[in-house]
Every structure is written in structure tokens, then in C-alpha cells.
Design a protein around this motif. Structure first.
Motif, short mmCIF file in Angstrom:
data_model
loop_
_atom_site.label_atom_id
_atom_site.label_comp_id
_atom_site.label_asym_id
_atom_site.label_seq_id
_atom_site.Cartn_x
_atom_site.Cartn_y
_atom_site.Cartn_z
N ASN A 125 0.80 -1.21 0.00
CA ASN A 125 0.00 0.00 0.00
C ASN A 125 0.84 1.27 0.00
O ASN A 125 0.63 2.19 0.80
CB ASN A 125 -0.94 0.02 1.21
N TYR B 132 -5.96 8.51 1.88
CA TYR B 132 -5.21 7.75 2.87
C TYR B 132 -5.47 8.30 4.27
O TYR B 132 -5.92 9.43 4.44
CB TYR B 132 -3.71 7.79 2.55
N TRP C 156 2.67 3.45 7.62
CA TRP C 156 2.68 3.43 6.15
C TRP C 156 3.49 4.57 5.54
O TRP C 156 4.12 4.36 4.49
CB TRP C 156 1.26 3.41 5.58
N TRP D 225 6.45 4.75 2.20
CA TRP D 225 6.23 5.72 1.14
C TRP D 225 7.42 6.67 1.02
O TRP D 225 7.97 6.89 -0.06
CB TRP D 225 4.93 6.46 1.43
#
Length: 305
Positions: free
Chosen positions: A68, A131, A162, A166
Motif C-alpha cells: 500500500n 489515505y 505506512w 512511502w
């Protein structure tokens, strides 16, 4: 008998006081207690220009197949605060990548601590994907590179996890997890407590500067503070694997108010000798970021998906 005892007590108390006073004088004559008492830790006494920073990356094991990871750029909205410290370049020159010049320079550089609560985040791709919000703690230096004003992000922390994947995958940032974040950002309270493990890495509460004199002075400085914080919308990262300076677009705008600290704990920059204990408690600038928005993390030259 009772009268005799009272006389003895009345005479003994002044003698005891004189004895204690004499012992205090003898103790003081030896020098400051922090210098002679074995149970008190000695504090850093070297001049600010002689302190040398020591910093190293922490190992972090990432998943083999990151899940993700959003496409870039991300469109972000949030709020937060920034603390600015003006320190000697000589203290940190060994941890600055080659090719970067200090700002304002030539002998001084701004070191900046950012605490940001990103409240709305979505990918600019098609179709757009929303998100979950996240919290960021960032340590940055203000720099220039070939005439471009930007920052060198020494280290970033995120909560939840997360954004770490990223930031590392797309921007080659040195990104790490925060174990917890407590934020109270309202019209009346601007509070951040960010934790690594069981201990706080940053605790800060700031208030807008009050008073007619402060507000009049801030009218002239607010534009300069905005330019300082935004720069030219660039960050210059130094990936450890390539050892080559990489520009990343971070085009954010902010509504800024000069502020003052009500509560402050800055831990890691003191451990790394970037700041002394006294400096950490006295930032040269405190900026309240009432609103931050824009595109973040577009590798230079890359187009949105």
C-alpha cells in the motif's frame, strides 16, 4: 526541670543554626556544587563553536514487498509547529552532504524541528485515493544548492507506519516509526507529544505571541518567516546507497504566526550534539503553522501518475 530543659533548647537551636551556616560556607568556598558534588552530573561547558555533532542512521528492516505505497505526489493538508535554532556551521559540517551551503551562512545555519499533523491526505493519481491521516516529526537544516533554497531533512519520523515505506521508497528519506503521538491542536491549545519506544522524543506546546508590541513587530517578520519556512519548495536528500544528492519537490504553503513556547522538550538533537541542553530550551524562532497544504514528495522531474 521543664524550665531548665527550655533554656537548654533555646541555647542549642542557635548553636545548631550557626553550625549549619558554617558548613554551608565551607561547602560554597570549595566552588559550585555541580563541580564538587559526586552525585550531580556535570553539564556541557565548552563554547558553542567547539561542540561537534555526532549522528548516525539507525538500522530499520523494511518488508521485502512494501504494501500500500501511495503514488506521488500526495496532496496534503495539515497544521503544526516549527522550532528554529541558529547554530554554528562548524558544529554540523561533518554531517552535511557535499554540495549544500548553509543558510543563512556563511558561519551559521538554521536547524529546524517540525511537528506536523497531516489531517487530510490523498494521491493525485487517477483515480485519486484517500489515505489515513498521519503525524510527522522532522529534523531539517536550511540550505541552498545551486541558488535554490530548501532544506536537508536529516531524519523523519512518522506515526502510523505506512508513510515510512512511502517516504523511503519514493524520496529516499531517512524515515523511522514513532511508537505514539498525542496531539491537541485547537484554537486554544497547540500541543504535540511524540514518542519513540516508551520515551518522549519531543514535547512542545506553543502559544501565539501576545501583546500590542509583539503583534506590531510580527507584522514585519511574518512574511520573512513564511519565506524561510517554504524556501523554494525543495528538499535535498542524501540516499545512503547512492551517496548522491537528490532533489525532491515539497511545495507546501503555510499560514504562519510567530509564537512562544509554553512547554518544551527536545531530546535527540541534544543526544547528537546538534544542540546543547540550554540551546534546546531556547529556540530563536517559534512558528505556529495554523494551516499547511500542498504537494509533497514528487521526485524532481517526475510527472504525476
Amino acid at each position: 526541670m521543664i524550665g531548665s530543659a527550655g533554656v537548654i533548647i533555646r541555647r542549642a537551636v542557635p548553636l545548631a543554626c550557626l553550625l549549619v551556616f558554617g558548613l554551608n560556607l565551607a561547602w560554597a568556598a570549595q566552588g559550585p556544587q555541580a563541580d564538587v558534588a559526586p552525585f550531580i552530573k556535570k553539564r556541557e561547558t565548552r563554547p558553542a563553536g567547539e561542540v561537534k555533532a555526532r549522528y548516525a542512521d539507525d538500522p530499520l528492516k523494511l518488508p521485502e514487498a512494501p504494501w500500500n505505497v501511495p503514488g506521488v505526489p500526495l496532496v496534503c493538508e495539515g497544521r503544526g509547529l516549527s522550532l528554529y535554532y541558529l547554530i554554528p556551521v562548524s558544529r554540523v559540517e561533518k554531517i552535511l552532504p557535499p554540495g549544500l551551503k548553509p543558510f543563512p551562512g556563511p558561519k551559521d545555519i538554521w536547524f529546524r524541528v517540525d511537528a506536523l499533523q497531516w489531517t487530510a491526505v490523498h494521491s493525485a493519481g487517477r483515480p485519486p485515493v484517500t489515505y489515513k491521516p498521519f503525524v510527522e516529526l522532522g529534523y531539517r537544516f536550511e540550505v541552498t544548492e545551486n541558488g535554490k533554497r530548501g532544506t536537508y531533512p536529516l531524519r523523519l519520523y512518522f506515526e502510523p507506519s505506512w508513510p515510512i515505506l512511502w517516504a523511503r521508497q519514493h524520496g529516499a528519506y531517512a524515515a523511522y516509526p514513532l511508537s505514539g503521538a498525542d496531539v491537541n491542536f485547537s484554537p486554544f491549545i497547540h500541543f504535540f507529544q511524540l514518542r519513540r519506544g516508551n520515551f518522549a522524543a519531543l514535547v512542545a506546546q506553543v502559544d501565539p505571541r501576545q501583546g500590542v508590541g509583539a503583534q506590531a513587530m510580527d507584522l514585519f517578520s511574518r512574511g520573512q518567516d513564511g519565506k524561510l519556512w517554504q524556501g523554494d519548495g525543495m528538499e535535498f536528500v542524501w540516499p545512503r546507497d547512492t551517496q548522491r544528492l537528490t532533489p525532491v519537490s515539497r511545495k507546501l504553503t503555510a499560514e504562519i504566526k510567530p509564537a512562544q513556547t509554553r512547554m518544551l522538550l527536545v531530546k535527540e538533537p541534544v543526544e547528537w550534539n546538534i544542540l546543547t541542553e540550554d540551546e534546546a530550551l531556547q529556540p530563536a524562532k517559534v512558528l505556529l503553522l495554523e494551516s499547511v497544504q500542498g504537494d509533497w514528495l514528487t521526485p524532481a522531474g517526475a510527472a504525476a501518475p
